[in-house]
Design a protein around this motif. Sequence first.
Motif, short mmCIF file in Angstrom:
data_model
loop_
_atom_site.label_atom_id
_atom_site.label_comp_id
_atom_site.label_asym_id
_atom_site.label_seq_id
_atom_site.Cartn_x
_atom_site.Cartn_y
_atom_site.Cartn_z
N ILE A 5 -148.68 28.74 -34.88
CA ILE A 5 -147.34 28.64 -35.46
C ILE A 5 -146.45 27.69 -34.66
O ILE A 5 -145.70 26.89 -35.23
N SER A 6 -146.54 27.75 -33.34
CA SER A 6 -145.72 26.83 -32.54
C SER A 6 -146.16 25.38 -32.74
O SER A 6 -145.31 24.48 -32.84
N MET A 7 -147.47 25.14 -32.85
CA MET A 7 -147.95 23.78 -33.10
C MET A 7 -147.55 23.33 -34.50
O MET A 7 -147.17 22.18 -34.72
N ALA A 8 -147.65 24.24 -35.47
CA ALA A 8 -147.26 23.90 -36.84
C ALA A 8 -145.80 23.48 -36.91
O ALA A 8 -145.45 22.50 -37.59
N LEU A 9 -144.94 24.21 -36.22
CA LEU A 9 -143.51 23.87 -36.22
C LEU A 9 -143.29 22.50 -35.58
O LEU A 9 -142.52 21.68 -36.09
N PHE A 10 -143.98 22.25 -34.48
CA PHE A 10 -143.84 20.95 -33.82
C PHE A 10 -144.29 19.82 -34.73
O PHE A 10 -143.60 18.80 -34.87
N LEU A 11 -145.44 19.98 -35.39
CA LEU A 11 -145.94 18.94 -36.28
C LEU A 11 -145.01 18.75 -37.48
O LEU A 11 -144.78 17.62 -37.93
N GLY A 12 -144.48 19.86 -38.00
CA GLY A 12 -143.54 19.77 -39.12
C GLY A 12 -142.28 19.03 -38.72
O GLY A 12 -141.77 18.18 -39.46
N TYR A 13 -141.77 19.36 -37.52
CA TYR A 13 -140.60 18.66 -36.98
C TYR A 13 -140.87 17.16 -36.87
O TYR A 13 -140.06 16.33 -37.31
N PHE A 14 -142.02 16.82 -36.31
CA PHE A 14 -142.29 15.41 -36.09
C PHE A 14 -142.57 14.67 -37.39
O PHE A 14 -142.26 13.49 -37.52
N MET A 15 -143.13 15.38 -38.36
CA MET A 15 -143.33 14.76 -39.67
C MET A 15 -141.99 14.37 -40.30
O MET A 15 -141.81 13.25 -40.78
N ILE A 16 -141.04 15.32 -40.30
CA ILE A 16 -139.72 15.04 -40.88
C ILE A 16 -139.04 13.90 -40.12
O ILE A 16 -138.45 13.00 -40.72
N LYS A 17 -139.14 13.94 -38.80
CA LYS A 17 -138.53 12.90 -37.97
C LYS A 17 -139.11 11.53 -38.31
O LYS A 17 -138.36 10.55 -38.45
N THR A 18 -140.42 11.46 -38.46
CA THR A 18 -141.08 10.19 -38.77
C THR A 18 -140.66 9.67 -40.14
O THR A 18 -140.40 8.47 -40.31
N ILE A 19 -140.55 10.56 -41.12
CA ILE A 19 -140.14 10.15 -42.47
C ILE A 19 -138.68 9.67 -42.46
O ILE A 19 -138.35 8.66 -43.09
N LEU A 20 -137.82 10.37 -41.71
CA LEU A 20 -136.41 9.97 -41.65
C LEU A 20 -136.25 8.60 -41.00
O LEU A 20 -135.46 7.77 -41.45
N ILE A 21 -137.00 8.36 -39.92
CA ILE A 21 -136.87 7.09 -39.21
C ILE A 21 -137.44 5.94 -40.03
O ILE A 21 -136.85 4.86 -40.12
N SER A 22 -138.59 6.18 -40.65
CA SER A 22 -139.30 5.12 -41.37
C SER A 22 -138.85 4.95 -42.81
O SER A 22 -138.99 3.86 -43.39
N GLY A 23 -138.33 6.05 -43.40
CA GLY A 23 -138.02 6.02 -44.82
C GLY A 23 -139.25 6.02 -45.71
O GLY A 23 -139.16 5.74 -46.91
N GLN A 24 -140.40 6.37 -45.10
CA GLN A 24 -141.68 6.33 -45.82
C GLN A 24 -142.17 7.75 -46.08
O GLN A 24 -142.70 8.42 -45.20
N ILE A 25 -142.02 8.21 -47.34
CA ILE A 25 -142.44 9.56 -47.71
C ILE A 25 -143.95 9.71 -47.68
O ILE A 25 -144.48 10.82 -47.59
N GLY A 26 -144.66 8.58 -47.73
CA GLY A 26 -146.12 8.61 -47.74
C GLY A 26 -146.73 9.24 -46.50
O GLY A 26 -147.88 9.71 -46.54
N TYR A 27 -145.96 9.29 -45.40
CA TYR A 27 -146.50 9.89 -44.19
C TYR A 27 -146.71 11.40 -44.32
O TYR A 27 -147.35 12.01 -43.45
#
Length: 317
Positions: free
Chosen positions: A191-213
């Motif tokens: 669960i802690s790893m899932a939250l970290f990956l979820g956080y980083f996924m949203i961060k990457t999409i926000l920075i890049s503007g690429q929903i494909g990630y």
Amino acid sequence: MTYIALLFLFIGIELIYFKIADHYNIIDKPNSRSSHTSITLRGGGIIFPIAIVTAFFLGYVSWAVVLAVVLVAVISFVDDITPLSQLPRFASHAIAIGLVFYDLSLFTQVIWILPIVFILLIGWVNAFNFMDGINGITVLYAFVAIASFSFLSINQESLPLLITMGLSCCAFGVFNVRKKAKTFAGDVGSISMALFLGYFMIKTILISGQIGYLLFLSVYGIDAVITIFARIKKKENILEPHRSHLYQYLANELGYSHIVVSLLYSVIQLLINAILIYSENIGKLTLPVVVSFLLFQIMVYVWIRGKVLRKVNLQNV
């Protein structure tokens, strides 16, 4: 602190935890729903929240993200030892996601985005946790995701954080990626790893503007969602433990090695991620391409799942 020193620190912490877990009998006992056959130490994934706390003291990550990961880790660790009701688990997840929203400044976005992202994150955290069932699958998949995030130029500022979390995967993998695992991640790890990956996924999409990630996590996502629908169709309680994921049929009913199945999931996701990164680099990762690629993955998964289930049913005749 060098990364080599950090790796050995994490391995040392794992060894200390094993002594504690052994003393206090923090173990997983196999049952009819399990994919393992021997008593194994539970909670070795505690190294993941420890890694993010370490990253905080090294100046790699914000307090809000650390607090979010530590909060779900603490509640999950208690749940690993003494099962809790749904309320404290859901409350910890909701507060943690609120902290993630704060860190990513999502509260300043249009209001309708928040419930959508909240539901997606809650779903992802639980899907990742449900997928933690055989040796190596959680840590190898997490490592592939972290490596994929690290490869993106937009994430170069976060590279020390990603490397730190990747090293925690390596330390845990030493004891988990084997024929007979020394330890399992437990809810505290998954669960802690899932939250970290979820956080980083949203961060990457926000920075890049690429929903494909979003497709960086598509193998787990497709397996989890289709398995849920299959269980609903059978009128099963989707919150109860089960052995209905494709990887479970492969490892349990068909007898494939846990490590082979875990590597299969991870390598397929790695190949998908490489295609996504290449497509983005040449300017071809458009929304129609993303949707088409997702539908193609779903069709392939359904086809493979159908073939595997038919084989399983023939064995049971």
